[in-house]
Design a protein around this motif. Structure first.
Motif, short mmCIF file in Angstrom:
data_model
loop_
_atom_site.label_atom_id
_atom_site.label_comp_id
_atom_site.label_asym_id
_atom_site.label_seq_id
_atom_site.Cartn_x
_atom_site.Cartn_y
_atom_site.Cartn_z
N ARG A 196 0.81 -1.22 0.00
CA ARG A 196 0.00 0.00 0.00
C ARG A 196 0.84 1.27 0.00
NH1 ARG A 196 -5.41 -0.90 0.81
NH2 ARG A 196 -5.94 -3.05 1.36
N SER A 197 2.13 1.16 0.29
CA SER A 197 2.99 2.34 0.34
C SER A 197 4.44 1.87 0.41
CB SER A 197 2.68 3.20 1.58
OG SER A 197 3.02 2.47 2.76
N PRO A 198 5.40 2.78 0.16
CA PRO A 198 6.80 2.40 0.37
C PRO A 198 7.07 2.00 1.83
CG PRO A 198 6.65 4.42 -0.91
CD PRO A 198 5.27 4.13 -0.41
N GLN A 199 6.40 2.69 2.75
CA GLN A 199 6.59 2.36 4.17
C GLN A 199 6.05 0.97 4.49
OE1 GLN A 199 5.14 5.04 2.89
NE2 GLN A 199 5.92 6.94 3.83
N ALA A 200 4.92 0.62 3.88
CA ALA A 200 4.36 -0.72 4.08
C ALA A 200 5.31 -1.78 3.55
CB ALA A 200 3.00 -0.82 3.38
N LEU A 201 5.92 -1.50 2.41
CA LEU A 201 6.89 -2.44 1.84
C LEU A 201 8.06 -2.65 2.81
CD1 LEU A 201 7.98 -4.12 -0.53
CD2 LEU A 201 8.92 -2.02 -1.49
N ALA A 202 8.58 -1.55 3.35
CA ALA A 202 9.70 -1.64 4.30
C ALA A 202 9.30 -2.43 5.53
CB ALA A 202 10.19 -0.25 4.67
N ARG A 203 8.08 -2.22 6.02
CA ARG A 203 7.62 -2.96 7.21
C ARG A 203 7.55 -4.46 6.95
NH1 ARG A 203 4.08 1.63 7.91
NH2 ARG A 203 2.43 0.58 6.75
N ARG A 204 7.04 -4.85 5.77
CA ARG A 204 6.88 -6.27 5.49
C ARG A 204 8.23 -6.95 5.26
NH1 ARG A 204 4.17 -7.50 8.48
NH2 ARG A 204 3.94 -5.34 9.12
N VAL A 205 9.17 -6.25 4.62
CA VAL A 205 10.51 -6.81 4.46
C VAL A 205 11.14 -7.01 5.84
CG1 VAL A 205 12.86 -6.33 3.63
CG2 VAL A 205 10.89 -5.89 2.15
N ALA A 206 10.98 -6.02 6.71
CA ALA A 206 11.53 -6.13 8.07
C ALA A 206 10.87 -7.27 8.83
CB ALA A 206 11.33 -4.81 8.81
N ALA A 207 9.56 -7.45 8.67
CA ALA A 207 8.86 -8.52 9.38
C ALA A 207 9.32 -9.89 8.90
CB ALA A 207 7.35 -8.37 9.18
#
Length: 323
Positions: free
Chosen positions: A77-88
């Protein structure tokens, strides 16, 4: 007990890569019979789209020595969402690596599920710009209706086979935030099927039990049509083009999808369906669990599930493994 905050970082299924040992025949099938439009080529891949897919493509068709799933990709949904899922994913101990220079979208972050299937998440994407000849009359439609073959509207979902369905479900729920809308549990307690969503659609993808203990296999990809009548007409299109119809048209009990399954020339199973017609709007939807006895009754109107639906997948089984 406090309800965990839902994770809404995945926006939708973006595209699926199919491998085919018969690239020219498979391409003709998706262009002429399915009515898709070519959106570009690179190396051994041709990129195709349904007439109302908003991104540049939804199907990557790749020449290969075998059939099956190359990878499946979800847009966040956003670049921030992408970063969160990679981190998770990394926090849970999974390897994640960047895939640069991809066709039609920005950096993809790739990983494998517990069964070995390859997945990708990305955010930056190229919106489709129809050339003059394909420009629609209505500006809120991505492309002119092709009036060719089946006329698939968009990519809807896919189904992977898995040795351990429960492990895969828990992986996608915990790391990416998918929600399980329906599942099948056998008398033994083993999970034989699960349907997951990131949206208000009832499912974006499914996993069902692999009957031979072989990991990483693929069951089918599904493209949406507008109505049941369109699926009945699609059956005639397949018949006229000599395409093998495996089962349907009929209605599934699980998810109530009106379905028709065929095999494309490369051996991959393809479904056309009105799958997106049923929505899950409840934020606290309670997962529907089907029992072994209930599933033995067959599909919604009594059609028994044919044997090949449980045994045929791609790539073909290794030598020495019997169907």
């Amino acid at each position: 007990m406090e309800t965990p905050e839902p994770i809404w970082d995945i926006a939708h299924l973006g595209h699926v890569e199919l491998l085919t040992p018969k690239p020219e025949e498979s391409l003709r099938f998706f262009l002429d019979v399915m009515g898709m439009t070519e959106a570009g080529r690179r190396s051994d891949s041709v990129y195709l789209r349904g007439w109302d897919d908003y991104e540049r493509y939804s199907l990557q068709l790749t020449a290969s020595h075998t059939s099956g799933l190359g990878h499946a990709a979800f847009r966040t949904r956003s670049p921030q969402a992408l970063a969160r899922r990679v981190a998770a994913l990394r926090a849970a101990g999974h390897e994640v690596w960047a895939q640069e220079g991809e066709f039609g979208h920005g950096t993809g972050w790739r990983f494998r599920d517990p069964d070995g299937h390859l997945f990708e998440i990305y955010y930056e994407t190229e919106w489709y710009e129809a050339p003059e000849a394909l420009r629609p009359a209505l500006k809120n439609q991505a492309q002119r209706f092709p009036a060719r073959g089946v006329n698939v509207r968009r990519l809807d979902h896919f189904n992977c086979l898995a040795v351990d369905v429960r492990a895969c479900r828990e992986f996608f729920e915990s790391t990416l935030g998918f929600r399980c809308t329906e599942r099948i549990e056998l008398d033994s307690g083993e999970e034989a099927g699960m349907w997951l969503t990131a949206t208000n659609k009832s499912y974006d993808f499914a996993f069902t039990k692999e009957a031979h203990g072989v990991p990483g296999r693929f069951h089918h990809v599904t493209f949406a049509l507008d109505s049941r009548e369109a699926i009945l007409q699609a059956a005639d299109v397949f018949l006229e083009n000599g395409v093998f119809i495996e089962t349907g048209p009929h209605k599934h009990a699980v998810q109530q999808t009106f379905f028709l399954y065929v095999w494309e020339p490369g051996g991959n199973r393809v479904e056309v369906a009105n799958a997106g017609a049923r929505l899950v709007l409840a934020p606290d939807w309670k997962t529907i669990t089907w029992t072994e006895a209930e599933r033995r009754k067959g599909q919604a109107w009594g059609l028994q599930t044919i044997k090949s639906f449980h045994t045929h997948g791609t790539p073909p089984l290794p030598d020495g493994v019997q169907d």
